[in-house]
Design an enzyme around this catalytic site. Structure first.
Site, mmCIF file in Angstrom:
data_model
loop_
_atom_site.group_PDB
_atom_site.id
_atom_site.type_symbol
_atom_site.label_atom_id
_atom_site.label_comp_id
_atom_site.label_asym_id
_atom_site.label_seq_id
_atom_site.Cartn_x
_atom_site.Cartn_y
_atom_site.Cartn_z
ATOM 1 N N ARG A 48 24.857 20.014 -2.580
ATOM 2 C CA ARG A 48 26.194 20.119 -3.192
ATOM 3 C C ARG A 48 27.173 20.826 -2.246
ATOM 4 O O ARG A 48 28.069 20.205 -1.685
ATOM 5 C CB ARG A 48 26.080 20.842 -4.541
ATOM 6 C CG ARG A 48 27.319 20.733 -5.420
ATOM 7 C CD ARG A 48 28.452 21.677 -5.061
ATOM 8 N NE ARG A 48 28.081 23.083 -5.075
ATOM 9 C CZ ARG A 48 28.876 24.047 -4.594
ATOM 10 N NH1 ARG A 48 30.048 23.752 -4.048
ATOM 11 N NH2 ARG A 48 28.474 25.315 -4.625
ATOM 12 N N ASP A 49 26.990 22.111 -2.034
ATOM 13 C CA ASP A 49 27.946 22.876 -1.224
ATOM 14 C C ASP A 49 27.929 22.364 0.217
ATOM 15 O O ASP A 49 28.964 22.342 0.895
ATOM 16 C CB ASP A 49 27.568 24.367 -1.252
ATOM 17 C CG ASP A 49 28.748 25.277 -0.998
ATOM 18 O OD1 ASP A 49 29.791 24.801 -0.544
ATOM 19 O OD2 ASP A 49 28.615 26.498 -1.245
ATOM 20 N N HIS A 55 25.983 34.616 -2.629
ATOM 21 C CA HIS A 55 26.276 33.277 -2.082
ATOM 22 C C HIS A 55 27.139 33.499 -0.844
ATOM 23 O O HIS A 55 28.351 33.680 -0.933
ATOM 24 C CB HIS A 55 27.021 32.487 -3.170
ATOM 25 C CG HIS A 55 27.477 31.115 -2.785
ATOM 26 N ND1 HIS A 55 26.907 29.966 -3.298
ATOM 27 C CD2 HIS A 55 28.481 30.689 -1.982
ATOM 28 C CE1 HIS A 55 27.541 28.905 -2.820
ATOM 29 N NE2 HIS A 55 28.500 29.316 -2.022
ATOM 30 N N HIS A 59 28.624 32.437 2.769
ATOM 31 C CA HIS A 59 28.906 31.488 3.857
ATOM 32 C C HIS A 59 28.829 32.281 5.161
ATOM 33 O O HIS A 59 29.079 33.488 5.182
ATOM 34 C CB HIS A 59 30.268 30.824 3.638
ATOM 35 C CG HIS A 59 30.230 29.796 2.535
ATOM 36 N ND1 HIS A 59 30.173 28.453 2.776
ATOM 37 C CD2 HIS A 59 30.212 29.938 1.191
ATOM 38 C CE1 HIS A 59 30.128 27.804 1.627
ATOM 39 N NE2 HIS A 59 30.148 28.683 0.629
ATOM 40 N N CYS A 72 33.621 24.761 2.508
ATOM 41 C CA CYS A 72 34.363 24.487 1.281
ATOM 42 C C CYS A 72 35.627 23.723 1.654
ATOM 43 O O CYS A 72 36.383 24.166 2.508
ATOM 44 C CB CYS A 72 34.727 25.780 0.550
ATOM 45 S SG CYS A 72 35.722 25.468 -0.923
ATOM 46 N N ASN A 86 27.050 27.457 4.182
ATOM 47 C CA ASN A 86 26.302 28.608 3.666
ATOM 48 C C ASN A 86 25.314 29.039 4.727
ATOM 49 O O ASN A 86 24.946 28.273 5.610
ATOM 50 C CB ASN A 86 25.476 28.204 2.443
ATOM 51 C CG ASN A 86 26.337 27.942 1.256
ATOM 52 O OD1 ASN A 86 26.793 26.823 1.072
ATOM 53 N ND2 ASN A 86 26.567 28.955 0.462
HETATM 54 P P1 HMG Z 1 43.587 18.114 -11.972
HETATM 55 O O1 HMG Z 1 44.224 17.041 -11.138
HETATM 56 O O2 HMG Z 1 44.385 19.337 -12.281
HETATM 57 O O3 HMG Z 1 42.936 17.519 -13.309
HETATM 58 O O4 HMG Z 1 42.249 18.551 -11.235
HETATM 59 P P2 HMG Z 1 43.534 16.853 -14.585
HETATM 60 O O5 HMG Z 1 42.787 17.414 -15.746
HETATM 61 O O6 HMG Z 1 45.035 16.915 -14.573
HETATM 62 O O7 HMG Z 1 43.081 15.330 -14.388
HETATM 63 C C1 HMG Z 1 43.580 14.544 -13.317
HETATM 64 C C2 HMG Z 1 42.624 13.409 -13.026
HETATM 65 O O8 HMG Z 1 41.345 13.921 -12.646
HETATM 66 C C3 HMG Z 1 42.385 12.488 -14.222
HETATM 67 O O9 HMG Z 1 42.122 11.196 -13.701
HETATM 68 C C4 HMG Z 1 41.089 13.023 -14.792
HETATM 69 O O10 HMG Z 1 40.364 12.023 -15.493
HETATM 70 C C5 HMG Z 1 40.342 13.391 -13.536
HETATM 71 P P3 HMG Z 1 43.288 10.090 -13.575
HETATM 72 O O11 HMG Z 1 43.813 9.957 -14.981
HETATM 73 O O12 HMG Z 1 44.304 10.645 -12.607
HETATM 74 O O13 HMG Z 1 42.537 8.903 -13.052
HETATM 75 N N1 HMG Z 1 39.322 14.434 -13.774
HETATM 76 C C6 HMG Z 1 38.030 14.294 -13.442
HETATM 77 N N2 HMG Z 1 37.356 13.293 -12.849
HETATM 78 C C7 HMG Z 1 36.026 13.481 -12.667
HETATM 79 N N3 HMG Z 1 35.370 14.607 -13.035
HETATM 80 C C8 HMG Z 1 36.019 15.619 -13.627
HETATM 81 C C9 HMG Z 1 37.402 15.487 -13.848
HETATM 82 N N4 HMG Z 1 38.331 16.277 -14.421
HETATM 83 C C10 HMG Z 1 39.494 15.634 -14.373
HETATM 84 N N5 HMG Z 1 35.364 16.736 -13.977
HETATM 85 C C11 HMG Z 1 40.013 19.391 -11.278
HETATM 86 C C12 HMG Z 1 41.427 19.559 -11.783
HETATM 87 C C13 HMG Z 1 39.240 20.648 -11.647
HETATM 88 C C14 HMG Z 1 39.369 18.166 -11.916
HETATM 89 C C15 HMG Z 1 40.070 19.197 -9.740
HETATM 90 O O14 HMG Z 1 40.851 20.213 -9.183
HETATM 91 C C16 HMG Z 1 38.713 19.206 -9.093
HETATM 92 O O15 HMG Z 1 37.906 18.312 -9.321
HETATM 93 N N6 HMG Z 1 38.415 20.216 -8.288
HETATM 94 C C17 HMG Z 1 37.097 20.349 -7.692
HETATM 95 C C18 HMG Z 1 37.147 21.204 -6.509
HETATM 96 C C19 HMG Z 1 35.750 21.373 -5.943
HETATM 97 O O16 HMG Z 1 34.806 20.681 -6.282
HETATM 98 N N7 HMG Z 1 35.672 22.318 -4.996
HETATM 99 C C20 HMG Z 1 34.441 22.609 -4.337
HETATM 100 C C21 HMG Z 1 33.449 23.283 -5.223
HETATM 101 S S1 HMG Z 1 33.746 25.027 -5.455
HETATM 102 C C22 HMG Z 1 33.007 25.763 -4.090
HETATM 103 O O17 HMG Z 1 32.600 25.092 -3.183
HETATM 104 C C23 HMG Z 1 32.810 27.263 -4.092
HETATM 105 C C24 HMG Z 1 31.378 27.679 -4.416
HETATM 106 O O18 HMG Z 1 30.469 27.114 -3.490
HETATM 107 C C25 HMG Z 1 31.253 29.213 -4.357
HETATM 108 C C26 HMG Z 1 31.833 29.821 -3.083
HETATM 109 O O19 HMG Z 1 31.494 29.396 -1.982
HETATM 110 O O20 HMG Z 1 32.619 30.755 -3.257
HETATM 111 C C27 HMG Z 1 30.962 27.234 -5.815
HETATM 112 MG MG MG Z 2 30.135 27.883 -1.501
#
Ligand code: HMG
Ligand code: MG
Length: 299
Positions: A15-16, A207, A209, A240, A249
């Site tokens: 995933r990450d 966690h 990086h 990220c 990581n």
């Molecule tokens: P948004 O654009 O504000 O969402 O995104 P919305 O609710 O306004 O919806 C817009 C569109 O997104 C719609 O589709 C929804 O259906 C769709 P459209 O009508 O335009 O076709 N949508 C989705 N589609 C699939 N799955 C969903 C979903 N939700 C809405 N769950 C949202 C908000 C949260 C969805 C967006 O910002 C997003 O997906 N962000 C993900 C970011 C991400 O994955 N980042 C990496 C992971 S975090 C990380 O790596 C840190 C970590 O490792 C810890 C660390 O290192 O610190 C965990």
């Molecule tokens: Mg991370």
């Protein structure tokens, strides 16, 4: 405080790690990676995420990956979910454990999930309710715990407050994410001391990086603070997408080598883990980010 005798490694490479790869990755290669990690003895693997494919294209095939992996009894296969829509997709894909993620920095929260910290926590409430109703365990992440790419220094009290909210809403464990890898061991110890005033240490995970090469030192500092769960990524895959310059990581192989040296049990086979990392690196045509893998493979 004595060191823990057993550590659980949470493998986040699929995933990450893969979320940040530039080239498209076939589902079959992701499945192979998860199966290799299962075979290496990992007890917890974060397989993919149910986020918007427009935001993170690499995670688009996560449901297919979950459908095709070989599940082994006793191993947790988790999916990352930012909201109820993601949770429902995860449930449909047969996921039995999810992770929600919030940030300790407002600016990062906006860039990563397009909402404020408070809005993100509010969004998790229906996720927690649905999880309870379906008997799904939920793990929580807090990002930017030791620094933010947009805001710089982060107050440990702010991390403690977000972590405490996640714990209070039902996350059984909260993983503290040094998203940009700027943390150092002293800051890590101070952070754990502050957060553990609100959440028991045995409910915390680290966690880290490895952007600044501090991750192993930070894990060692966390061990001294009684933390016994760490997230890591095979071959040091990833980064990220919303934290520019963030490297992967800490490599799982390097953490395992250190834990083995400390006599801490994990149940993981280092040779098989190295082989899993080598295979995904050659499939992706990238270099292996694990120092231990380099040493072993070049020896
Ligand atoms: P948004 O654009 O504000 O969402 O995104 P919305 O609710 O306004 O919806 C817009 C569109 O997104 C719609 O589709 C929804 O259906 C769709 P459209 O009508 O335009 O076709 N949508 C989705 N589609 C699939 N799955 C969903 C979903 N939700 C809405 N769950 C949202 C908000 C949260 C969805 C967006 O910002 C997003 O997906 N962000 C993900 C970011 C991400 O994955 N980042 C990496 C992971 S975090 C990380 O790596 C840190 C970590 O490792 C810890 C660390 O290192 O610190 C965990
Ligand atoms: Mg991370």
């Amino acid at each position: 405080m004595t060191m823990p005798s057993h550590v659980r490694l949470v493998e986040v490479g699929p995933r990450d790690g893969l979320q940040n790869e530039k080239q498209p990755i076939e589902v079959a290669n992701k499945v192979r990676l998860v199966d290799d990690l299962t075979d290496a003895g990992l007890s917890y693997i974060e397989v993919g995420s149910f986020v918007s494919p427009k935001w993170v294209p690499q995670m688009a095939g996560s449901a297919e990956v979950f459908a095709q992996i070989q599940r082994k009894a006793g191993v947790t296969y988790a999916g990352l979910t930012p909201n109820l829509q993601g949770f429902e997709s995860a449930l449909q894909a047969g996921v039995r454990e999810v992770a929600v993620f919030a940030a300790a920095s407002e600016a990062f929260s906006q860039k990563n999930i397009n909402c404020s910290i408070k809005e993100s926590l509010d969004r998790f409430i229906p996720v927690m309710e649905a999880a309870r109703a379906n008997d799904i365990r939920v793990r929580g992440y807090v990002s930017c715990v030791l620094g933010c790419p947009y805001e710089g220094a982060i107050d440990p009290a702010q991390v403690a407050s977000v972590a405490a909210e996640l714990f209070a809403m039902g996350c059984y464990e909260v993983s503290l994410g040094d998203t940009i890898g700027t943390g150092t061991p002293g800051a890590t110890r101070r952070l754990i001391e502050t957060v553990s005033a609100q959440i028991p240490r045995e409910k915390l995970a680290g966690h880290f990086h490895d952007t600044y090469g501090q991750a192993l030192a930070n894990i060692y500092a966390s061990l001294l603070e009684g933390v016994s769960v760490f997230d890591s990524s095979v071959a040091g895959l990833g980064g990220c997408p919303y934290a520019k310059g963030a490297s992967g990581n800490v490599a799982s192989e390097d953490v395992l080598y250190m834990l083995n040296g400390l006599g801490i049990q994990t149940g993981i086979d280092l040779d098989k883990l190295i082989a899993a990392g080598q295979r995904i690196c050659s499939l992706l045509g990238r270099s292996n980010g694990s120092r231990v893998a380099h040493a072993r493979v070049c020896a």
